[in-house]
Design an enzyme around this catalytic site. Structure first.
Site, mmCIF file in Angstrom:
data_model
loop_
_atom_site.group_PDB
_atom_site.id
_atom_site.type_symbol
_atom_site.label_atom_id
_atom_site.label_comp_id
_atom_site.label_asym_id
_atom_site.label_seq_id
_atom_site.Cartn_x
_atom_site.Cartn_y
_atom_site.Cartn_z
ATOM 1 N N HIS A 148 -7.339 -0.087 16.325
ATOM 2 C CA HIS A 148 -8.543 0.410 15.638
ATOM 3 C C HIS A 148 -9.285 -0.698 14.880
ATOM 4 O O HIS A 148 -10.506 -0.779 14.917
ATOM 5 C CB HIS A 148 -8.146 1.541 14.687
ATOM 6 C CG HIS A 148 -9.254 2.502 14.401
ATOM 7 N ND1 HIS A 148 -9.049 3.846 14.210
ATOM 8 C CD2 HIS A 148 -10.595 2.321 14.263
ATOM 9 C CE1 HIS A 148 -10.209 4.443 13.979
ATOM 10 N NE2 HIS A 148 -11.165 3.531 14.000
ATOM 11 N N TYR A 156 -8.676 9.697 12.427
ATOM 12 C CA TYR A 156 -9.685 10.768 12.279
ATOM 13 C C TYR A 156 -9.058 12.144 12.053
ATOM 14 O O TYR A 156 -9.762 13.082 11.731
ATOM 15 C CB TYR A 156 -10.576 10.887 13.532
ATOM 16 C CG TYR A 156 -11.279 9.646 13.982
ATOM 17 C CD1 TYR A 156 -11.500 8.584 13.118
ATOM 18 C CD2 TYR A 156 -11.750 9.534 15.292
ATOM 19 C CE1 TYR A 156 -12.152 7.443 13.555
ATOM 20 C CE2 TYR A 156 -12.402 8.406 15.725
ATOM 21 C CZ TYR A 156 -12.597 7.351 14.858
ATOM 22 O OH TYR A 156 -13.234 6.238 15.299
ATOM 23 N N ASP A 213 -13.541 10.817 22.302
ATOM 24 C CA ASP A 213 -13.031 9.703 21.502
ATOM 25 C C ASP A 213 -12.382 10.250 20.234
ATOM 26 O O ASP A 213 -13.007 10.979 19.466
ATOM 27 C CB ASP A 213 -14.197 8.779 21.128
ATOM 28 C CG ASP A 213 -13.733 7.571 20.325
ATOM 29 O OD1 ASP A 213 -13.291 6.591 20.943
ATOM 30 O OD2 ASP A 213 -13.799 7.615 19.081
ATOM 31 N N LYS A 245 -6.667 5.744 19.091
ATOM 32 C CA LYS A 245 -6.556 4.408 18.475
ATOM 33 C C LYS A 245 -5.349 4.297 17.556
ATOM 34 O O LYS A 245 -4.981 5.275 16.892
ATOM 35 C CB LYS A 245 -7.834 4.095 17.672
ATOM 36 C CG LYS A 245 -9.106 4.380 18.464
ATOM 37 C CD LYS A 245 -10.370 3.998 17.745
ATOM 38 C CE LYS A 245 -11.582 4.579 18.456
ATOM 39 N NZ LYS A 245 -11.957 5.929 18.028
HETATM 40 N N1 LIG Z 1 -13.854 2.298 16.320
HETATM 41 C C1 LIG Z 1 -14.348 2.519 15.124
HETATM 42 O O1 LIG Z 1 -14.017 1.842 14.133
HETATM 43 C C2 LIG Z 1 -15.357 3.617 14.949
HETATM 44 C C3 LIG Z 1 -16.163 3.656 13.794
HETATM 45 C C4 LIG Z 1 -17.101 4.694 13.663
HETATM 46 C C5 LIG Z 1 -17.221 5.642 14.670
HETATM 47 N N2 LIG Z 1 -16.411 5.597 15.780
HETATM 48 C C6 LIG Z 1 -16.497 6.632 16.844
HETATM 49 O O2 LIG Z 1 -17.819 6.717 17.299
HETATM 50 C C7 LIG Z 1 -18.296 8.046 17.145
HETATM 51 C C8 LIG Z 1 -19.793 8.072 16.945
HETATM 52 O O3 LIG Z 1 -20.194 7.274 15.849
HETATM 53 P P1 LIG Z 1 -20.666 7.869 14.465
HETATM 54 O O4 LIG Z 1 -20.125 9.226 14.294
HETATM 55 O O5 LIG Z 1 -20.327 6.828 13.448
HETATM 56 O O6 LIG Z 1 -22.242 7.913 14.538
HETATM 57 P P2 LIG Z 1 -23.427 8.301 15.557
HETATM 58 O O7 LIG Z 1 -22.901 8.903 16.792
HETATM 59 O O8 LIG Z 1 -24.292 7.113 15.621
HETATM 60 O O9 LIG Z 1 -24.228 9.373 14.681
HETATM 61 C C9 LIG Z 1 -23.748 10.622 14.411
HETATM 62 C C10 LIG Z 1 -24.800 11.354 13.565
HETATM 63 O O10 LIG Z 1 -26.006 11.515 14.317
HETATM 64 C C11 LIG Z 1 -26.359 12.885 14.361
HETATM 65 N N3 LIG Z 1 -26.909 13.166 15.699
HETATM 66 C C12 LIG Z 1 -26.269 13.122 16.886
HETATM 67 N N4 LIG Z 1 -27.103 13.416 17.901
HETATM 68 C C13 LIG Z 1 -28.299 13.652 17.344
HETATM 69 C C14 LIG Z 1 -29.576 14.006 17.881
HETATM 70 N N5 LIG Z 1 -29.766 14.186 19.187
HETATM 71 N N6 LIG Z 1 -30.612 14.167 17.007
HETATM 72 C C15 LIG Z 1 -30.434 14.014 15.664
HETATM 73 N N7 LIG Z 1 -29.249 13.664 15.110
HETATM 74 C C16 LIG Z 1 -28.198 13.484 15.942
HETATM 75 C C17 LIG Z 1 -25.089 13.653 14.106
HETATM 76 O O11 LIG Z 1 -25.352 14.874 13.463
HETATM 77 P P3 LIG Z 1 -24.896 16.296 14.100
HETATM 78 O O12 LIG Z 1 -23.395 16.238 14.295
HETATM 79 O O13 LIG Z 1 -25.307 17.260 13.048
HETATM 80 O O14 LIG Z 1 -25.663 16.422 15.387
HETATM 81 C C18 LIG Z 1 -24.327 12.712 13.173
HETATM 82 O O15 LIG Z 1 -24.730 12.921 11.835
HETATM 83 C C19 LIG Z 1 -17.454 8.600 15.995
HETATM 84 O O16 LIG Z 1 -17.465 10.008 15.927
HETATM 85 C C20 LIG Z 1 -16.098 8.024 16.357
HETATM 86 O O17 LIG Z 1 -15.517 8.783 17.409
HETATM 87 C C21 LIG Z 1 -15.510 4.582 15.934
#
Ligand SMILES: NC(=O)c1ccc[n+]([C@@H]2O[C@H](COP(=O)([O-])OP(=O)(O)OC[C@H]3O[C@@H](n4cnc5c(N)ncnc54)[C@H](OP(=O)(O)O)[C@@H]3O)[C@@H](O)[C@H]2O)c1
Length: 323
Positions: free
Chosen positions: A119, A56, A51, A86
């Site tokens: 987005h 980004y 994604d 996006k």
């Molecule tokens: N459409 C939108 O508006 C939108 C908004 C936000 C995000 N997104 C997309 O969704 C993706 C994921 O969401 P997000 O990045 O907001 O948050 P997330 O996936 O909920 O959380 C990411 C965090 O969790 C940690 N983590 C991951 N696996 C883990 C595990 N097994 N144990 C402990 N910690 C863990 C990661 O740290 P480490 O990297 O250090 O493991 C990172 O700090 C984004 O990267 C993006 O591609 C889209």
């Protein structure tokens, strides 16, 4: 299913999407020389869905990882990897959608993306005189017509939206000749999206969860998922009965059991692998009921898109009260 048994779901476009995608967003973005090897390792670990987004600034890295994986024989052809990108807000204008996708494809080094999403339901104009942006009205019909054009031209296999309320989806369905395949929204045990899931289920739109772990550690995130005592309790109870799992895996598996897919970000090789270990056990109804007790709070509210002089005067208006 692909070779590593990550289930796929069939979108209303007729295309299949792996239910776990790897997120690539971080603030600031990880430089290409660090992100490409991580993404290649993710593909080696079994991820088949990446994604990204113009916003980004990770499209080059995602494209670089696809190219490297092909070179290394981790995949035989580009179509084994599902790529989502996006349309950013400054390109959410009738005359900008197609050029923006072409620019994303150029950065990705690809002929098509598997999924192209709007987005946010927000448009912005850049003021070149002082390099600032201002919010202007979001013309949904015009923009969606251009998204459909991208799809008809084969530049995007499926098209969809992100951060749309059910009210906005309903408005979109009135005007769409190609139905949105996906709404990518914040969804996790701390913001369970039951209304969205029911609505999308009825309309044949797939819900994909972003921030499935509450994005702890990100500038936009919270600790609500990873430091939740109910989730800890469920993981602890399951360890005694069903499987050796941790709270993170319970949080991810719960999303899968709601019928949604998820985009989870980890830039740590062990955690990336851990997050894929969610398909050979179940949270089940008993623990699912406990998870329903978790207090609900939307974390990504989009406050930066509201104000007295713009289309959405408040976050309630942006989300049509679904907040
Ligand atoms: N459409 C939108 O508006 C939108 C908004 C936000 C995000 N997104 C997309 O969704 C993706 C994921 O969401 P997000 O990045 O907001 O948050 P997330 O996936 O909920 O959380 C990411 C965090 O969790 C940690 N983590 C991951 N696996 C883990 C595990 N097994 N144990 C402990 N910690 C863990 C990661 O740290 P480490 O990297 O250090 O493991 C990172 O700090 C984004 O990267 C993006 O591609 C889209």
């Amino acid at each position: 299913m692909n070779s590593l048994q990550i289930p796929e779901i069939l979108l209303n476009s007729g295309h299949k999407m792996p239910v776990i995608g790897l997120g690539s967003a971080s603030s600031p973005p990880l430089p290409q020389e660090k992100l490409v090897p991580l993404l290649v390792d993710a593909i080696a670990a079994g991820y088949r869905h990446l994604d990204t987004a113009a916003l980004y600034r990770t499209e080059e890295s995602v494209g670089g990882a696809v190219a490297e994986s092909l070179l290394r024989g981790l995949v035989k052809s580009r179509d084994e990897i599902f790529i989502t990108t996006k349309l950013q807000m400054t390109d959410a204008h009738r005359d900008r959608v197609l050029p923006a996708l072409r620019e994303s494809l150029r950065k990705l080094g690809l002929d098509y993306v598997d999924l192209y999403l709007i987005h946010w339901p927000v448009s912005m104009k850049i003021d070149c005189s002082n390099n600032s942006t201002k919010i202007v009205n979001f013309e949904m019909k015009e923009i969606w017509e251009e998204m459909e054009k991208c799809c008809r031209m084969g530049l995007a296999k499926s098209i969809g939206v992100s951060n749309f309320s059910t009210t906005k989806l309903s408005a979109l369905l009135q005007i769409a000749t190609i139905q949105p395949a996906v709404n990518q929204v914040e969804m996790n045990v701390g913001w369970q999206q039951q209304k969205m899931l029911e609505y999308c289920n009825e309309k044949g739109i797939h819900v994909s969860a972003y921030s499935p772990l509450g994005a702890r550690g990100s500038s936009w995130g919270s600790n609500a998922v990873m430091e939740n005592s109910i989730l800890d309790h469920v993981a602890g109870s399951m360890n005694k009965t069903i499987a050796q799992v941790n709270n993170v895996q319970v949080a991810l598996r719960w999303i899968y059991e709601q019928g949604a897919s998820m985009i989870v970000k980890s830039f740590n090789r062990e955690r990336m692998r851990e997050n894929l270990q969610v398909f050979d056990w179940k949270v089940g109804d008993e623990y699912g009921e406990k998870i329903k007790e978790i207090p609900q709070n939307r974390v990504v509210k989009g406050e930066e898109f509201v104000g007295p002089d713009v289309e959405y005067k408040s976050v309630e208006e942006l989300w049509d009260g679904e907040i």
